[in-house]
Design a protein around this motif. Structure first.
Motif, PDB file in Angstrom:
ATOM      1  N   TRP A  36       0.814  -1.219   0.000  1.00 62.73           N
ATOM      2  CA  TRP A  36       0.000   0.000   0.000  1.00 62.73           C
ATOM      3  C   TRP A  36       0.851   1.274   0.000  1.00 62.73           C
ATOM      4  O   TRP A  36       0.309   2.365  -0.183  1.00 62.73           O
ATOM      5  CB  TRP A  36      -0.922   0.042   1.222  1.00 62.73           C
ATOM      6  N   GLN A  37       2.153   1.180   0.198  1.00 61.59           N
ATOM      7  CA  GLN A  37       2.985   2.374   0.401  1.00 61.59           C
ATOM      8  C   GLN A  37       2.942   3.377  -0.748  1.00 61.59           C
ATOM      9  O   GLN A  37       2.832   4.574  -0.518  1.00 61.59           O
ATOM     10  CB  GLN A  37       4.434   1.981   0.709  1.00 61.59           C
ATOM     11  N   GLU A  38       3.047   2.904  -1.988  1.00 60.84           N
ATOM     12  CA  GLU A  38       3.043   3.841  -3.127  1.00 60.84           C
ATOM     13  C   GLU A  38       1.716   4.589  -3.214  1.00 60.84           C
ATOM     14  O   GLU A  38       1.684   5.813  -3.395  1.00 60.84           O
ATOM     15  CB  GLU A  38       3.302   3.093  -4.433  1.00 60.84           C
ATOM     16  N   ILE A  39       0.624   3.847  -3.054  1.00 63.35           N
ATOM     17  CA  ILE A  39      -0.707   4.466  -3.093  1.00 63.35           C
ATOM     18  C   ILE A  39      -0.850   5.444  -1.929  1.00 63.35           C
ATOM     19  O   ILE A  39      -1.362   6.546  -2.092  1.00 63.35           O
ATOM     20  CB  ILE A  39      -1.801   3.375  -3.070  1.00 63.35           C
ATOM     21  N   PHE A  40      -0.363   5.047  -0.768  1.00 64.36           N
ATOM     22  CA  PHE A  40      -0.420   5.905   0.417  1.00 64.36           C
ATOM     23  C   PHE A  40       0.288   7.236   0.154  1.00 64.36           C
ATOM     24  O   PHE A  40      -0.255   8.300   0.437  1.00 64.36           O
ATOM     25  CB  PHE A  40       0.228   5.181   1.605  1.00 64.36           C
ATOM     26  N   LYS A  41       1.491   7.179  -0.404  1.00 60.02           N
ATOM     27  CA  LYS A  41       2.266   8.396  -0.671  1.00 60.02           C
ATOM     28  C   LYS A  41       1.550   9.320  -1.658  1.00 60.02           C
ATOM     29  O   LYS A  41       1.524  10.538  -1.473  1.00 60.02           O
ATOM     30  CB  LYS A  41       3.658   8.036  -1.196  1.00 60.02           C
ATOM     31  N   VAL A  42       0.977   8.743  -2.710  1.00 64.21           N
ATOM     32  CA  VAL A  42       0.271   9.549  -3.709  1.00 64.21           C
ATOM     33  C   VAL A  42      -0.946  10.212  -3.080  1.00 64.21           C
ATOM     34  O   VAL A  42      -1.191  11.409  -3.274  1.00 64.21           O
ATOM     35  CB  VAL A  42      -0.123   8.682  -4.929  1.00 64.21           C
ATOM     36  N   LEU A  43      -1.725   9.444  -2.308  1.00 57.38           N
ATOM     37  CA  LEU A  43      -2.919  10.005  -1.668  1.00 57.38           C
ATOM     38  C   LEU A  43      -2.546  11.080  -0.653  1.00 57.38           C
ATOM     39  O   LEU A  43      -3.225  12.100  -0.547  1.00 57.38           O
ATOM     40  CB  LEU A  43      -3.740   8.899  -0.999  1.00 57.38           C
ATOM     41  N   LYS A  44      -1.464  10.861   0.074  1.00 56.77           N
ATOM     42  CA  LYS A  44      -1.022  11.854   1.052  1.00 56.77           C
ATOM     43  C   LYS A  44      -0.605  13.139   0.344  1.00 56.77           C
ATOM     44  O   LYS A  44      -0.896  14.241   0.814  1.00 56.77           O
ATOM     45  CB  LYS A  44       0.130  11.296   1.876  1.00 56.77           C
ATOM     46  N   GLY A  45       0.075  13.003  -0.797  1.00 58.00           N
ATOM     47  CA  GLY A  45       0.483  14.163  -1.577  1.00 58.00           C
ATOM     48  C   GLY A  45      -0.696  14.966  -2.095  1.00 58.00           C
ATOM     49  O   GLY A  45      -0.601  16.168  -2.306  1.00 58.00           O
ATOM     50  N   LYS A  46      -1.826  14.309  -2.306  1.00 58.33           N
ATOM     51  CA  LYS A  46      -3.040  14.984  -2.778  1.00 58.33           C
ATOM     52  C   LYS A  46      -3.940  15.400  -1.620  1.00 58.33           C
ATOM     53  O   LYS A  46      -5.078  15.806  -1.833  1.00 58.33           O
ATOM     54  CB  LYS A  46      -3.821  14.076  -3.728  1.00 58.33           C
ATOM     55  N   ASN A  47      -3.433  15.250  -0.388  1.00 56.99           N
ATOM     56  CA  ASN A  47      -4.148  15.669   0.831  1.00 56.99           C
ATOM     57  C   ASN A  47      -5.502  14.963   0.995  1.00 56.99           C
ATOM     58  O   ASN A  47      -6.506  15.571   1.322  1.00 56.99           O
ATOM     59  CB  ASN A  47      -4.324  17.183   0.864  1.00 56.99           C
ATOM     60  N   ILE A  48      -5.501  13.639   0.774  1.00 56.01           N
ATOM     61  CA  ILE A  48      -6.727  12.855   0.884  1.00 56.01           C
ATOM     62  C   ILE A  48      -6.775  12.102   2.226  1.00 56.01           C
ATOM     63  O   ILE A  48      -7.652  11.301   2.460  1.00 56.01           O
ATOM     64  CB  ILE A  48      -6.878  11.918  -0.337  1.00 56.01           C
TER      65      ILE A  48
END
Length: 174
Positions: free
Chosen positions: A117-129
Motif C-alpha cells: 500500500w505504500q506507493e498508493i499511500f504516498k500519492v494520496l497523502k500528496g493529494k491531501n486525501i
C-alpha cells in the motif's frame, strides 16, 4: 493462516534499533523500562506487565547491518496500544542517544501486504486525501466527505472506476 499468526502476535511490541549486546548486562525488560521512563514521562508511573522479551530472529545475519529487533510480549494489548500511541505522538524516540522505533509486531505476510500500500499511500497523502494504513493491512482515506476502506487493490480499482478524480490520481498504480 496470516490472520491466526497476527492474532498470536497481537500483544507484541517490536523495538527496532537497540544495539546488539546491550541486553546482556541489563536484561531486555530493564532496557524496555528505561525506554518508557526516558521517552514517555507521562507513562512512567504505569506498571506494564511483560510476559516475554527476546531478540528476533534467533541468529544474527552477517549480511544485515542493522541490529536484530527486540520483541516484547505484553500481558495486555491495551498497554501495547498506549505505548504505540505515545510513540506516535512523540515521533522521535531515543535510547541512550540512539534513535529507535517502536511498532506493532506483525507476521511477515502482513508486513508485505502493508508495504504494497505504500506507493498508493504516498500519492494520496500528496493529494491531501488523508490516507491511513489500518490493521492489519487495509487502507482508508477520506474522499468526497466519506471515509472509504479497502482490503485489497482490486476493490480499490473497482471503486476508482466510479470516481474519475480518484482514477486520475491513482493512474498507473492499480
Amino acid at each position: 493462516m496470516r490472520d491466526l499468526w497476527d492474532n498470536i502476535k497481537w500483544a507484541n511490541l517490536r523495538i527496532i534499533g537497540i544495539p546488539e549486546g546491550v541486553e546482556i548486562d541489563k536484561g531486555m525488560e530493564n532496557i524496555f523500562e528505561e525506554i518508557i521512563t526516558g521517552s514517555f514521562p507521562n507513562l512512567k508511573d504505569t506498571e506494564f506487565k511483560i510476559q516475554e522479551a527476546q531478540r528476533a530472529p534467533n541468529k544474527l545475519n552477517p549480511k544485515r547491518p542493522t541490529p536484530r529487533h527486540i520483541i516484547i510480549k505484553m500481558a495486555k494489548v491495551s498497554d501495547k496500544e498506549r505505548i504505540l500511541k505515545a510513540a506516535r505522538e512523540k515521533q522521535n524516540v531515543t535510547y541512550k542517544g540512539t534513535s529507535i522505533r517502536l511498532s506493532a509486531d506483525f507476521s511477515t505476510e502482513t508486513l508485505q501486504a502493508r508495504r504494497e500500500w505504500q506507493e498508493i499511500f504516498k500519492v494520496l497523502k500528496g493529494k491531501n486525501i488523508q490516507p491511513r494504513i489500518l490493521c492489519p493491512a487495509r487502507i482508508s482515506f477520506k474522499i468526497e466527505g466519506e471515509i472509504k476502506i479497502f482490503s485489497n487493490k482490486q476493490k480499490l480499482k473497482e471503486y476508482s472506476n466510479t470516481k474519475p478524480r480518484l482514477k486520475e490520481i491513482l493512474k498507473g498504480l492499480l
